[in-house]
Design a protein around this motif. Structure first.
Motif, PDB file in Angstrom:
ATOM      1  N   TYR A 291       0.835  -1.209   0.000  1.00 48.18           N
ATOM      2  CA  TYR A 291       0.000   0.000   0.000  1.00 48.18           C
ATOM      3  C   TYR A 291       0.864   1.252   0.000  1.00 48.18           C
ATOM      4  O   TYR A 291       0.526   2.246  -0.633  1.00 48.18           O
ATOM      5  CB  TYR A 291      -0.912   0.025   1.227  1.00 48.18           C
ATOM      6  CG  TYR A 291      -1.925  -1.079   1.290  1.00 48.18           C
ATOM      7  CD1 TYR A 291      -3.155  -0.973   0.629  1.00 48.18           C
ATOM      8  CD2 TYR A 291      -1.680  -2.237   2.019  1.00 48.18           C
ATOM      9  CE1 TYR A 291      -4.094  -1.987   0.711  1.00 48.18           C
ATOM     10  CE2 TYR A 291      -2.614  -3.249   2.107  1.00 48.18           C
ATOM     11  CZ  TYR A 291      -3.824  -3.119   1.450  1.00 48.18           C
ATOM     12  OH  TYR A 291      -4.760  -4.121   1.528  1.00 48.18           O
ATOM     13  N   PHE A 292       1.983   1.207   0.746  1.00 51.77           N
ATOM     14  CA  PHE A 292       2.873   2.365   0.780  1.00 51.77           C
ATOM     15  C   PHE A 292       3.426   2.652  -0.612  1.00 51.77           C
ATOM     16  O   PHE A 292       3.600   3.809  -1.004  1.00 51.77           O
ATOM     17  CB  PHE A 292       4.023   2.134   1.765  1.00 51.77           C
ATOM     18  CG  PHE A 292       3.582   1.907   3.187  1.00 51.77           C
ATOM     19  CD1 PHE A 292       2.383   2.425   3.643  1.00 51.77           C
ATOM     20  CD2 PHE A 292       4.351   1.156   4.067  1.00 51.77           C
ATOM     21  CE1 PHE A 292       1.950   2.204   4.949  1.00 51.77           C
ATOM     22  CE2 PHE A 292       3.942   0.934   5.370  1.00 51.77           C
ATOM     23  CZ  PHE A 292       2.736   1.459   5.811  1.00 51.77           C
ATOM     24  N   GLY A 293       3.728   1.578  -1.353  1.00 58.86           N
ATOM     25  CA  GLY A 293       4.191   1.752  -2.726  1.00 58.86           C
ATOM     26  C   GLY A 293       3.127   2.387  -3.598  1.00 58.86           C
ATOM     27  O   GLY A 293       3.401   3.327  -4.360  1.00 58.86           O
ATOM     28  N   VAL A 294       1.896   1.898  -3.487  1.00 55.12           N
ATOM     29  CA  VAL A 294       0.780   2.457  -4.262  1.00 55.12           C
ATOM     30  C   VAL A 294       0.539   3.912  -3.866  1.00 55.12           C
ATOM     31  O   VAL A 294       0.341   4.780  -4.723  1.00 55.12           O
ATOM     32  CB  VAL A 294      -0.504   1.623  -4.053  1.00 55.12           C
ATOM     33  CG1 VAL A 294      -1.708   2.301  -4.702  1.00 55.12           C
ATOM     34  CG2 VAL A 294      -0.336   0.227  -4.627  1.00 55.12           C
ATOM     35  N   GLY A 295       0.568   4.202  -2.558  1.00 55.42           N
ATOM     36  CA  GLY A 295       0.321   5.564  -2.082  1.00 55.42           C
ATOM     37  C   GLY A 295       1.373   6.543  -2.547  1.00 55.42           C
ATOM     38  O   GLY A 295       1.054   7.631  -3.036  1.00 55.42           O
ATOM     39  N   ASN A 296       2.644   6.173  -2.417  1.00 54.57           N
ATOM     40  CA  ASN A 296       3.734   7.046  -2.859  1.00 54.57           C
ATOM     41  C   ASN A 296       3.701   7.261  -4.362  1.00 54.57           C
ATOM     42  O   ASN A 296       3.870   8.381  -4.854  1.00 54.57           O
ATOM     43  CB  ASN A 296       5.085   6.449  -2.454  1.00 54.57           C
ATOM     44  CG  ASN A 296       5.493   6.806  -1.046  1.00 54.57           C
ATOM     45  OD1 ASN A 296       6.162   7.792  -0.802  1.00 54.57           O
ATOM     46  ND2 ASN A 296       5.053   6.005  -0.086  1.00 54.57           N
ATOM     47  N   ALA A 297       3.489   6.178  -5.107  1.00 50.39           N
ATOM     48  CA  ALA A 297       3.445   6.290  -6.561  1.00 50.39           C
ATOM     49  C   ALA A 297       2.275   7.158  -7.011  1.00 50.39           C
ATOM     50  O   ALA A 297       2.413   7.998  -7.908  1.00 50.39           O
ATOM     51  CB  ALA A 297       3.343   4.895  -7.188  1.00 50.39           C
ATOM     52  N   THR A 298       1.119   6.970  -6.382  1.00 54.25           N
ATOM     53  CA  THR A 298      -0.058   7.779  -6.723  1.00 54.25           C
ATOM     54  C   THR A 298       0.208   9.255  -6.480  1.00 54.25           C
ATOM     55  O   THR A 298      -0.109  10.107  -7.315  1.00 54.25           O
ATOM     56  CB  THR A 298      -1.284   7.323  -5.899  1.00 54.25           C
ATOM     57  OG1 THR A 298      -1.542   5.947  -6.171  1.00 54.25           O
ATOM     58  CG2 THR A 298      -2.511   8.140  -6.255  1.00 54.25           C
ATOM     59  N   ALA A 299       0.806   9.571  -5.330  1.00 56.36           N
ATOM     60  CA  ALA A 299       1.108  10.966  -5.002  1.00 56.36           C
ATOM     61  C   ALA A 299       2.060  11.586  -6.016  1.00 56.36           C
ATOM     62  O   ALA A 299       1.856  12.724  -6.471  1.00 56.36           O
ATOM     63  CB  ALA A 299       1.700  11.057  -3.594  1.00 56.36           C
ATOM     64  N   MET A 300       3.094  10.842  -6.386  1.00 59.56           N
ATOM     65  CA  MET A 300       4.062  11.365  -7.354  1.00 59.56           C
ATOM     66  C   MET A 300       3.420  11.557  -8.731  1.00 59.56           C
ATOM     67  O   MET A 300       3.663  12.559  -9.413  1.00 59.56           O
ATOM     68  CB  MET A 300       5.255  10.422  -7.468  1.00 59.56           C
ATOM     69  CG  MET A 300       6.098  10.281  -6.211  1.00 59.56           C
ATOM     70  SD  MET A 300       6.700  11.851  -5.549  1.00 59.56           S
ATOM     71  CE  MET A 300       5.702  12.003  -4.061  1.00 59.56           C
ATOM     72  N   LEU A 301       2.581  10.610  -9.151  1.00 57.99           N
ATOM     73  CA  LEU A 301       1.943  10.695 -10.467  1.00 57.99           C
ATOM     74  C   LEU A 301       0.924  11.825 -10.528  1.00 57.99           C
ATOM     75  O   LEU A 301       0.841  12.544 -11.526  1.00 57.99           O
ATOM     76  CB  LEU A 301       1.270   9.358 -10.804  1.00 57.99           C
ATOM     77  CG  LEU A 301       2.227   8.200 -11.095  1.00 57.99           C
ATOM     78  CD1 LEU A 301       1.453   6.902 -11.244  1.00 57.99           C
ATOM     79  CD2 LEU A 301       3.042   8.473 -12.342  1.00 57.99           C
ATOM     80  N   ILE A 302       0.159  11.989  -9.458  1.00 57.35           N
ATOM     81  CA  ILE A 302      -0.803  13.087  -9.425  1.00 57.35           C
ATOM     82  C   ILE A 302      -0.065  14.425  -9.415  1.00 57.35           C
ATOM     83  O   ILE A 302      -0.444  15.368 -10.124  1.00 57.35           O
ATOM     84  CB  ILE A 302      -1.737  12.955  -8.199  1.00 57.35           C
ATOM     85  CG1 ILE A 302      -2.732  11.799  -8.441  1.00 57.35           C
ATOM     86  CG2 ILE A 302      -2.494  14.259  -7.931  1.00 57.35           C
ATOM     87  CD1 ILE A 302      -3.633  11.505  -7.263  1.00 57.35           C
ATOM     88  N   GLY A 303       1.011  14.523  -8.635  1.00 50.91           N
ATOM     89  CA  GLY A 303       1.796  15.758  -8.600  1.00 50.91           C
ATOM     90  C   GLY A 303       2.407  16.080  -9.951  1.00 50.91           C
ATOM     91  O   GLY A 303       2.350  17.223 -10.414  1.00 50.91           O
TER      92      GLY A 303
END
Length: 458
Positions: A291-303
């Protein structure tokens, strides 16, 4: 057709960014599991002591994550706009604020070690072991602060391979030194919990040195710049970044403090409950690494997407991330239930403590769904869109006004067991999820934050 293309790009980058983050967390938490096993071999009191002492480091690192991930809202958008000078200035801000914060926490931890451990246990042996550990481990915080700045900014610019290898190497160094120094192997002194603390300190020094060598020996690394460029940010940029980052620091710090307070509530149930909670938390965190991987990746992609001015794609990326987390919930719940008995068999606990550990792990498996749905909304989506003030208010309310009071009411008033206390606490995660859903759909969380003055770009 455009939507399909965006979706393919999303999942491709999710793997590219998320897998190294998962790998980092799995290694970190996996070695923490080895640490708890080694220390657990010394006894329940030693394990409870190190678990209590590590609550300080936990609050520190989570607060740093808040600082760095809040600032990374800017870093990711600067990277999306290919503004390398802006990326470097953000690194400089992280260096300065991270160092000052680490220094303060280190001094407080050293001076008030007995009082801090005493919050979690009244057992004098537990307090003694905890003080021995924390008064050595606290010197590692400053090194962790600098390493964290490089690692988190590397995620923001999607440059993760070598930093991940370095993080993994440092954790391996930590594990090997733990074995040598805790048990006195290969001619090393047998130091017990102090050996675990020394191993942590050496590993953090190694990690920072390796990261700096990597950055400054690579020919065109974005972080390789003169101090004037890294620390040449203006007052206006600093204030803008802090306006976004400070609510995230409060959010994460509040969450970490609530976890520590809840851990202290578990301590009211006795040393066995404290030891069980320590083991169960490590196992749960290991599975949550995905989940941490998904959360970090999502944040970076949205940013990154918002840095290019595309709000619609950012919104749909958020929807895709939530869908992915729902799928993961089913897999991880089953996996945690299956692993409960094998994990309990590893530890040299009494029969009663082993049974408590199995039931606690099954309980945590049940609670993973509301916890992780709330996580992806807050950490992966809303904060990445710059909606940090809303997230701060929500997290403070859910953590400090729902979960912490419920923990102490469960233990001190209703005298519930550890598993039942954990179930009742989950009301806070349910509230968080139900509040985040309409906020996400409203799109009020979507902000482009890197529209700064020209003088900040110079």
């Amino acid at each position: 057709m455009e939507r399909i293309t965006d979706e393919k790009i999303f999942y491709k980058k999710m793997i590219f960014i998320g897998v190294p983050v998962v790998f980092q967390n799995l290694i970190s938490i996996g070695l923490n599991l080895i640490d708890t096993l080694m220390i657990g071999m010394l006894g329940e009191q030693e394990l409870a002591a190190v678990g209590a002492a590590n609550q300080v480091y936990f609050i520190f690192t989570v607060s740093l994550f808040g600082l760095y991930s809040g600032a990374a809202v800017y870093t990711a958008q600067y990277w999306g706009a290919q503004d390398i000078d802006g990326v470097r200035k953000l690194l400089g801000i992280d260096y300065i604020v991270g160092f000052l914060f680490a220094l303060i926490v280190s001094v407080v931890a050293y001076l008030f070690a007995p009082q801090i451990i005493g919050l979690f246990s009244q057992d004098q042996e537990v307090i003694g072991f905890g003080v021995d550990y924390i008064r050595i481990a606290c010197f590692s915080y400053v090194f962790s602060g600098f390493s964290g700045a490089i690692s988190y900014n590397s995620r923001a610019i999607q440059n993760l391979t070598v930093p991940t290898i370095i993080n993994a190497s440092a954790l391996c160094v930590n594990a090997v030194l733990n074995y040598l120094l805790i048990f006195g192997k290969a001619g090393c002194p047998q130091m017990g919990v102090q050996g675990a603390a020394v191993a942590t300190l050496i590993a953090r020094v190694f990690e920072l040195a390796a990261l700096l060598i990597y950055v400054y020996t690579r020919k065109e690394h974005p972080f390789k710049a003169s101090p004037a460029k890294i620390f040449g940010f203006g007052k206006e940029l600093f204030i803008k970044v802090m306006r976004t980052a400070i609510p995230v620091v409060f959010t994460e710090g509040c969450w970490a403090a609530s976890v520590a307070l809840i851990f202290a509530a578990y301590g009211k149930l006795g040393t066995s409950a404290l030891a069980v909670a320590q083991v169960a938390n490590v196992i749960c965190e290991m599975l949550q690494s995905v989940y941490f991987g998904v959360g970090n990746a999502t944040a970076m992609l949205i940013g990154e997407t918002l840095g290019r001015g595309n709000k619609d794609v950012a919104f749909h990326n958020g929807k895709r991330a939530v869908k992915l987390v729902w799928i993961l919930n089913g897999v991880m719940t089953l996996l945690m239930i299956v692993l409960s008995k094998p994990v309990a068999s590893i530890y040299n606990f009494s029969g009663e403590t082993n049974r408590l550990l199995i039931i606690t792990l099954i309980t945590m498996a049940i609670t993973i769904t509301p916890k992780m749905i709330g996580y992806i909304y807050v950490v992966g989506i809303l904060r990445a869109g710059g909606d940090t003030l809303f997230c701060m208010k929500l997290e403070i309310f859910c953590n400090m006004f729902i979960m912490v009071p419920l923990a102490y009411i469960s233990v001190l008033v209703f005298h519930l067991s550890l598993p039942l206390t954990m179930l009742l606490i989950e009301v806070g995660d349910l509230v968080r999820t139900f509040v985040c859903m309409p906020r996400f759909k409203s799109r009020k969380w979507i902000n482009i934050v890197t529209e700064v003055e020209e003088k900040d770009r110079s």
